[in-house]
Write a protein that holds these residues in place. Structure first.
Motif, PDB file in Angstrom:
ATOM      1  N   SER A 137       0.800  -1.290   0.049  1.00 43.15           N
ATOM      2  CA  SER A 137       0.067   0.054   0.235  1.00 43.15           C
ATOM      3  C   SER A 137       0.966   1.011  -0.042  1.00 43.15           C
ATOM      4  CB  SER A 137      -1.231   0.207   1.122  1.00 43.15           C
ATOM      5  OG  SER A 137      -1.880  -0.626   1.371  1.00 43.15           O
ATOM      6  N   ASN A 138       0.025   2.527   0.251  1.00 40.39           N
ATOM      7  CA  ASN A 138       0.986   3.799  -0.312  1.00 40.39           C
ATOM      8  C   ASN A 138       0.436   4.318   1.080  1.00 40.39           C
ATOM      9  OD1 ASN A 138       1.825   3.348  -2.624  1.00 40.39           O
ATOM     10  ND2 ASN A 138      -0.103   3.940  -3.576  1.00 40.39           N
ATOM     11  N   ALA A 139       1.426   4.848   1.864  1.00 35.56           N
ATOM     12  CA  ALA A 139       0.726   6.245   3.103  1.00 35.56           C
ATOM     13  C   ALA A 139       1.860   7.199   3.291  1.00 35.56           C
ATOM     14  CB  ALA A 139       1.756   5.500   4.036  1.00 35.56           C
ATOM     15  N   THR A 140       1.368   7.504   3.653  1.00 32.11           N
ATOM     16  CA  THR A 140       0.824   9.616   3.661  1.00 32.11           C
ATOM     17  C   THR A 140       1.564  10.172   4.630  1.00 32.11           C
ATOM     18  OG1 THR A 140      -0.035  10.163   1.307  1.00 32.11           O
ATOM     19  CG2 THR A 140       0.133  11.849   2.254  1.00 32.11           C
ATOM     20  N   PHE A 141       2.662  11.018   4.675  1.00 28.91           N
ATOM     21  CA  PHE A 141       2.466  11.223   6.761  1.00 28.91           C
ATOM     22  C   PHE A 141       2.492  13.183   5.689  1.00 28.91           C
ATOM     23  CE2 PHE A 141       4.743   8.008   7.344  1.00 28.91           C
ATOM     24  CZ  PHE A 141       3.553   7.814   8.763  1.00 28.91           C
ATOM     25  N   SER A 142       1.476  14.212   6.528  1.00 30.56           N
ATOM     26  CA  SER A 142       1.903  15.376   6.407  1.00 30.56           C
ATOM     27  C   SER A 142       1.836  16.411   7.290  1.00 30.56           C
ATOM     28  CB  SER A 142       0.529  16.024   5.390  1.00 30.56           C
ATOM     29  OG  SER A 142      -0.535  15.906   6.208  1.00 30.56           O
ATOM     30  N   VAL A 143       2.508  18.339   7.107  1.00 26.45           N
ATOM     31  CA  VAL A 143       2.603  18.631   8.093  1.00 26.45           C
ATOM     32  C   VAL A 143       2.321  20.386   7.562  1.00 26.45           C
ATOM     33  CG1 VAL A 143       4.466  17.944  10.303  1.00 26.45           C
ATOM     34  CG2 VAL A 143       5.063  19.369   7.172  1.00 26.45           C
ATOM     35  N   SER A 144       0.921  20.922   8.729  1.00 31.22           N
ATOM     36  CA  SER A 144       0.828  21.897   8.818  1.00 31.22           C
ATOM     37  C   SER A 144       1.834  23.274   9.521  1.00 31.22           C
ATOM     38  CB  SER A 144      -0.671  22.493   8.822  1.00 31.22           C
ATOM     39  OG  SER A 144      -1.633  21.218   7.768  1.00 31.22           O
ATOM     40  N   VAL A 145       2.103  24.075   8.754  1.00 29.46           N
ATOM     41  CA  VAL A 145       3.370  25.056   9.435  1.00 29.46           C
ATOM     42  C   VAL A 145       2.663  26.347   9.100  1.00 29.46           C
ATOM     43  CG1 VAL A 145       4.928  23.541   9.296  1.00 29.46           C
ATOM     44  CG2 VAL A 145       5.019  25.714   7.878  1.00 29.46           C
ATOM     45  N   THR A 146       2.944  27.586  10.292  1.00 32.55           N
ATOM     46  CA  THR A 146       3.520  29.057   9.957  1.00 32.55           C
ATOM     47  C   THR A 146       4.198  29.421   9.820  1.00 32.55           C
ATOM     48  OG1 THR A 146       3.448  29.115  12.459  1.00 32.55           O
ATOM     49  CG2 THR A 146       0.915  29.305  10.422  1.00 32.55           C
ATOM     50  N   SER A 152       3.974   2.164  -2.486  1.00 36.01           N
ATOM     51  CA  SER A 152       4.054   0.251  -2.696  1.00 36.01           C
ATOM     52  C   SER A 152       5.072  -0.146  -1.297  1.00 36.01           C
ATOM     53  CB  SER A 152       5.121   0.188  -3.819  1.00 36.01           C
ATOM     54  OG  SER A 152       4.144   0.099  -4.975  1.00 36.01           O
ATOM     55  N   ILE A 153       4.405  -0.220  -0.384  1.00 39.53           N
ATOM     56  CA  ILE A 153       5.274  -0.509   1.427  1.00 39.53           C
ATOM     57  C   ILE A 153       6.245  -1.722   1.010  1.00 39.53           C
ATOM     58  CG2 ILE A 153       5.170  -0.278   3.579  1.00 39.53           C
ATOM     59  CD1 ILE A 153       2.662   2.160   3.443  1.00 39.53           C
ATOM     60  N   THR A 154       7.747  -1.417   1.152  1.00 42.87           N
ATOM     61  CA  THR A 154       7.710  -2.983   1.494  1.00 42.87           C
ATOM     62  C   THR A 154       7.724  -2.692   3.537  1.00 42.87           C
ATOM     63  OG1 THR A 154      10.135  -2.264   1.741  1.00 42.87           O
ATOM     64  CG2 THR A 154       8.856  -2.964  -0.082  1.00 42.87           C
ATOM     65  N   ALA A 155       8.165  -4.238   3.999  1.00 44.60           N
ATOM     66  CA  ALA A 155       8.321  -4.232   5.365  1.00 44.60           C
ATOM     67  C   ALA A 155       9.467  -3.419   5.982  1.00 44.60           C
ATOM     68  CB  ALA A 155       8.639  -5.624   5.494  1.00 44.60           C
ATOM     69  N   ALA A 156      10.346  -3.014   4.954  1.00 51.36           N
ATOM     70  CA  ALA A 156      11.622  -2.127   5.594  1.00 51.36           C
ATOM     71  C   ALA A 156      11.232  -0.591   5.114  1.00 51.36           C
ATOM     72  CB  ALA A 156      12.655  -2.289   4.416  1.00 51.36           C
ATOM     73  N   ASP A 157      10.064  -0.366   5.283  1.00 50.78           N
ATOM     74  CA  ASP A 157       9.472   1.363   5.457  1.00 50.78           C
ATOM     75  C   ASP A 157       8.719   1.009   6.370  1.00 50.78           C
ATOM     76  OD1 ASP A 157      10.161   2.099   3.106  1.00 50.78           O
ATOM     77  OD2 ASP A 157       8.307   1.060   1.403  1.00 50.78           O
ATOM     78  N   PHE A 158       8.778   0.932   7.040  1.00 47.81           N
ATOM     79  CA  PHE A 158       7.845   0.510   8.601  1.00 47.81           C
ATOM     80  C   PHE A 158       8.849   0.665   9.392  1.00 47.81           C
ATOM     81  CE2 PHE A 158       5.614  -3.218   7.067  1.00 47.81           C
ATOM     82  CZ  PHE A 158       4.385  -2.615   6.568  1.00 47.81           C
ATOM     83  N   GLY A 159       8.395   1.901  10.533  1.00 49.82           N
ATOM     84  CA  GLY A 159       9.391   2.979  11.700  1.00 49.82           C
ATOM     85  C   GLY A 159       9.637   3.893  11.767  1.00 49.82           C
ATOM     86  N   SER A 160       9.554   4.796  11.540  1.00 49.76           N
ATOM     87  CA  SER A 160       9.500   6.373  12.856  1.00 49.76           C
ATOM     88  C   SER A 160       9.646   6.967  11.560  1.00 49.76           C
ATOM     89  CB  SER A 160      10.130   6.817  14.299  1.00 49.76           C
ATOM     90  OG  SER A 160       9.719   5.554  15.243  1.00 49.76           O
ATOM     91  N   TYR A 161       8.180   8.273  11.365  1.00 48.89           N
ATOM     92  CA  TYR A 161       9.606   9.197  10.131  1.00 48.89           C
ATOM     93  C   TYR A 161       9.433  11.058  11.076  1.00 48.89           C
ATOM     94  CZ  TYR A 161       9.220   6.257   7.218  1.00 48.89           C
ATOM     95  OH  TYR A 161       9.345   5.195   5.748  1.00 48.89           O
ATOM     96  N   TRP A 162       9.500  11.624  11.148  1.00 48.85           N
ATOM     97  CA  TRP A 162       8.926  13.302  11.519  1.00 48.85           C
ATOM     98  C   TRP A 162       9.966  13.848   9.906  1.00 48.85           C
ATOM     99  CZ3 TRP A 162      13.106   9.951  13.409  1.00 48.85           C
ATOM    100  CH2 TRP A 162      14.269  10.651  12.954  1.00 48.85           C
ATOM    101  N   CYS A 163       9.829  15.499  10.757  1.00 52.94           N
ATOM    102  CA  CYS A 163       9.794  16.870   9.161  1.00 52.94           C
ATOM    103  C   CYS A 163      10.832  17.502  10.164  1.00 52.94           C
ATOM    104  CB  CYS A 163       8.743  16.892   8.955  1.00 52.94           C
ATOM    105  SG  CYS A 163       8.973  18.125   7.716  1.00 52.94           S
TER     106      CYS A 163
END
Length: 289
Positions: A201-210, A238-249
């Motif tokens: 599947s696909n995954a999407t993270f987002s942030v909104s800022v000022t 197209s997520i694989t098992a290697a993509d799982f983990g922690s993300y930040w911006c």
């Protein structure tokens, strides 16, 4: 009898002084005219300042079209005539030319971050006491009547064009305009959220800022900065098992950087089983399309 040709008899009269213009106190740049009157026969006039001949001042009047401070002095006129070979000096008249109001220090334009302290400065000279009045966008600022105008913990609403009016006995003058630009602090107002998805599947993270001049850089635990991921949205296809983990911006703007919360990318829930009319139904992985 012989008769001579007619002869003209001219009778010259000794000079008697009449009057000279009264003195005055004026501001630099203003006009002023001295005049002298006399009786008797006058051949020449010579205006003087502080006893020194003034070049070109050879009439009954001496005009200053725009007086300067250096024109201050005691004025008189020296008169010569055929019956007054030693000349005669008129009375004296004092002219005082006061200094104009002049700006000696203009406020400077500034670009700063919200929350900072700002001081605008102006200074000038003039006749007597110089007073100050600050303006924002050509509008008077109540109470802003000193050489400095302070803005503590400034906010973006304080941005604008500032100047100061200086006033003294010889009028007013205005400083140059100083433009105050206020950049907002970088702040995240919407954080990336944890997600559970299925492999493929696909995954999407987002942030909104000022903030002003904002840039973005996404990171992943164990990998660091993700090359090319410099927008407010991070899409992982197209997520694989290697993509799982922690993300930040990390968000960087004109007024510094700030870091988002960490968002977890996790594997979706395990399949569930159900028996319908004797047949087995397998539900798809939770989080798949």
């Amino acid at each position: 009898v012989l008769i001579s040709a007619p002869a003209t008899l001219t009778v010259n009269v000794p000079i008697t002084f009449g009057s000279i213009s009264l003195g005055a106190t004026i501001c630099a740049g203003e006009p002023f005219t001295f005049s002298v009157s006399s009786g008797g026969t006058v051949n020449s006039y010579q205006g003087r300042r502080n006893g020194v001949d003034i070049p070109g001042a050879t009439g009954t009047t001496y005009a200053l079209s725009a007086a300067a401070v250096t024109d201050t002095g005691l004025y008189s006129c020296f008169l010569l005539g055929p019956c007054t070979p030693a000349g005669v000096t008129s009375g004296s008249s004092q002219l005082t030319v006061r200094v104009p109001t002049v700006v000696t220090l203009h406020p400077t334009s500034q670009t700063i971050c919200s929350g900072a302290n700002v001081a605008l400065l102006a200074s000038g000279t003039g006749q007597g006491t110089v007073t100050y009045q600050w303006r924002k966008n050509s509008q008077l600022i109540p109470g802003a009547t000193s050489q400095s105008y302070s803005l503590p913990a400034i906010q973006t609403s304080a941005a604008g064009a500032y100047d100061c009016i200086l006033t003294a006995a010889c009028g007013s003058t205005t400083t140059n305009v100083a433009v105050l630009a206020v950049n907002a602090q970088s702040a995240i107002i919407a954080q990336p959220q944890n997600q559970r998805v299925c492999v493929g599947s696909n995954a999407t993270f987002s942030v909104s800022v000022t903030g002003s001049g904002v840039t973005y850089q996404w990171l992943r635990q164990g990998q660091g900065s993700l090359p090319g991921q410099t927008s407010p949205i991070l899409t992982i296809p197209s997520i694989t098992a290697a993509d799982f983990g922690s993300y930040w911006c990390v968000v960087t703007g004109a007024c510094g950087s700030t870091t988002s919360n960490t968002a977890l990318l996790q594997l979706g829930l395990a399949p569930t089983f159900a028996f319908i009319l004797g047949s087995q139904e397998i539900s798809p992985c939770t989080g798949s399309p």
